[in-house]
Design a protein around this motif. Structure first.
Motif, PDB file in Angstrom:
ATOM      1  N   LEU A 134       1.527  -5.343   2.250  1.00 27.93           N
ATOM      2  CA  LEU A 134       0.403  -4.389   2.198  1.00 27.93           C
ATOM      3  C   LEU A 134      -0.221  -4.402   0.796  1.00 27.93           C
ATOM      4  O   LEU A 134      -0.230  -3.397   0.095  1.00 27.93           O
ATOM      5  CB  LEU A 134       0.888  -2.978   2.535  1.00 27.93           C
ATOM      6  N   GLN A 135      -0.726  -5.572   0.426  1.00 28.46           N
ATOM      7  CA  GLN A 135      -1.220  -5.734  -0.938  1.00 28.46           C
ATOM      8  C   GLN A 135      -2.523  -4.982  -1.207  1.00 28.46           C
ATOM      9  O   GLN A 135      -2.936  -4.852  -2.345  1.00 28.46           O
ATOM     10  CB  GLN A 135      -1.436  -7.221  -1.262  1.00 28.46           C
ATOM     11  N   SER A 136      -3.171  -4.482  -0.147  1.00 24.04           N
ATOM     12  CA  SER A 136      -4.466  -3.832  -0.357  1.00 24.04           C
ATOM     13  C   SER A 136      -4.311  -2.431  -0.960  1.00 24.04           C
ATOM     14  O   SER A 136      -5.223  -1.920  -1.589  1.00 24.04           O
ATOM     15  CB  SER A 136      -5.218  -3.744   0.967  1.00 24.04           C
ATOM     16  N   LYS A 137      -3.144  -1.815  -0.759  1.00 23.96           N
ATOM     17  CA  LYS A 137      -2.924  -0.463  -1.298  1.00 23.96           C
ATOM     18  C   LYS A 137      -1.974  -0.540  -2.489  1.00 23.96           C
ATOM     19  O   LYS A 137      -0.766  -0.659  -2.323  1.00 23.96           O
ATOM     20  CB  LYS A 137      -2.298   0.424  -0.223  1.00 23.96           C
ATOM     21  N   LEU A 138      -2.542  -0.455  -3.678  1.00 18.98           N
ATOM     22  CA  LEU A 138      -1.700  -0.569  -4.877  1.00 18.98           C
ATOM     23  C   LEU A 138      -1.273   0.804  -5.388  1.00 18.98           C
ATOM     24  O   LEU A 138      -2.046   1.748  -5.383  1.00 18.98           O
ATOM     25  CB  LEU A 138      -2.453  -1.310  -5.983  1.00 18.98           C
ATOM     26  N   ARG A 139      -0.011   0.870  -5.835  1.00 19.07           N
ATOM     27  CA  ARG A 139       0.491   2.121  -6.417  1.00 19.07           C
ATOM     28  C   ARG A 139       0.355   2.008  -7.939  1.00 19.07           C
ATOM     29  O   ARG A 139       1.341   1.854  -8.656  1.00 19.07           O
ATOM     30  CB  ARG A 139       1.957   2.299  -6.047  1.00 19.07           C
ATOM     31  N   ASP A 140      -0.877   2.031  -8.395  1.00 24.79           N
ATOM     32  CA  ASP A 140      -1.105   1.772  -9.819  1.00 24.79           C
ATOM     33  C   ASP A 140      -1.698   2.962 -10.563  1.00 24.79           C
ATOM     34  O   ASP A 140      -1.904   2.899 -11.773  1.00 24.79           O
ATOM     35  CB  ASP A 140      -2.033   0.559  -9.990  1.00 24.79           C
ATOM     36  N   GLU A 141      -1.961   4.086  -9.809  1.00 23.12           N
ATOM     37  CA  GLU A 141      -2.720   5.173 -10.447  1.00 23.12           C
ATOM     38  C   GLU A 141      -2.032   5.735 -11.700  1.00 23.12           C
ATOM     39  O   GLU A 141      -2.687   5.943 -12.716  1.00 23.12           O
ATOM     40  CB  GLU A 141      -3.082   6.293  -9.453  1.00 23.12           C
ATOM     41  N   ASP A 142      -0.712   5.944 -11.655  1.00 28.46           N
ATOM     42  CA  ASP A 142      -0.032   6.491 -12.840  1.00 28.46           C
ATOM     43  C   ASP A 142      -0.048   5.499 -14.002  1.00 28.46           C
ATOM     44  O   ASP A 142      -0.217   5.883 -15.153  1.00 28.46           O
ATOM     45  CB  ASP A 142       1.417   6.872 -12.501  1.00 28.46           C
ATOM     46  N   LEU A 143       0.130   4.225 -13.673  1.00 26.30           N
ATOM     47  CA  LEU A 143       0.193   3.200 -14.723  1.00 26.30           C
ATOM     48  C   LEU A 143      -1.081   3.161 -15.556  1.00 26.30           C
ATOM     49  O   LEU A 143      -1.053   2.947 -16.765  1.00 26.30           O
ATOM     50  CB  LEU A 143       0.429   1.808 -14.104  1.00 26.30           C
ATOM     51  N   LEU A 144      -2.224   3.391 -14.902  1.00 25.89           N
ATOM     52  CA  LEU A 144      -3.506   3.284 -15.597  1.00 25.89           C
ATOM     53  C   LEU A 144      -3.751   4.453 -16.556  1.00 25.89           C
ATOM     54  O   LEU A 144      -4.581   4.369 -17.446  1.00 25.89           O
ATOM     55  CB  LEU A 144      -4.654   3.164 -14.585  1.00 25.89           C
TER      56      LEU A 144
END
Length: 220
Positions: A134-144
């Motif tokens: 499921l590469q379309s949904k990234l869990r990156d919000e905190d990292l940014l």
């Protein structure tokens, strides 16, 4: 040293791995979605850090709810910050898989509360950037949102963290960051033809040298 950390109306089980000499910096470490603080990789890293002079506190928090895990991690940070037994100048938050997501979330929350000075950096072991396939949904919000230094240690064949996608997220991050790829390792850090101990040695050494680099930067 085994401790029980008050959390709401219950307790979190935790273990301090204490170095021989007094440590000014510590690492708080937690596990992924399955398992607990006695997951072999965590035990190995904690022992390695303590034997190299860095205090390590690892804890168990069961539950698949990321908000709950984040709350527990935050409680452990506060506990260590107020501890009279180990007066630390700062800590690094570290986690494996879901534990690293919780750590990232805590850092984002605390930085908004102006309490970010105690936290020196983030170590993500097998960060679960997306669900398998499921590469379309990234869990990156905190990292940014994070500003403190971040180390990623990921397998180049991790089915929950595609190499190009993590590199893409890293390039957008404002924080100083480093990615160390474990060649051909999957999400569980297993590599065909290599023993677990051999892989752990590589991971432990990477984490330790990155910590030392960042502690030295803090002092210059």
């Amino acid at each position: 040293v085994k401790v029980k950390i008050p959390f709401g109306n219950k307790y979190l089980d935790a273990i301090f791995s204490v170095p021989e000499k007094k440590s000014t910096y510590g690492v708080i470490l937690t596990h992924g979605a399955g398992g607990d603080m006695n997951f072999p990789h965590l035990v190995s890293l904690a022992a390695y850090l303590a034997s190299h002079g860095v205090l390590c506190l690892r804890f168990t928090c069961k539950g698949l709810n990321i908000a709950y895990r984040t709350k527990a991690f935050k409680t452990v940070v506060e506990y260590l910050k107020l501890s009279d037994d180990y007066k630390l100048s700062g800590v690094f938050l570290a986690g494996r898989s879901m534990g690293s997501r919780a750590a990232a979330s805590v850092i984002r929350h605390l930085s908004q509360e102006d309490d970010g000075d105690f936290i020196q950096g983030l170590v993500c072991l097998s960060y679960p950037l997306h669900r398998p396939k499921l590469q379309s949904k990234l869990r990156d919000e905190d990292l940014l949102f994070i500003r403190c230094p971040v180390l990623f240690v990921s397998g180049s064949a991790d089915e929950m963290c595609e190499k190009q996608l993590l590199e893409g997220v890293a390039s957008k991050m404002k924080a100083p960051k480093k990615i160390h790829w474990i060649d051909k390792a999957n999400h569980g850090m297993a590599v065909k033809g290599r023993t677990t101990d051999d892989v752990m040695e590589e991971i432990n050494a990477q984490v330790f040298s990155w910590l030392i680099e960042n502690i030295e930067l803090e002092h210059t």
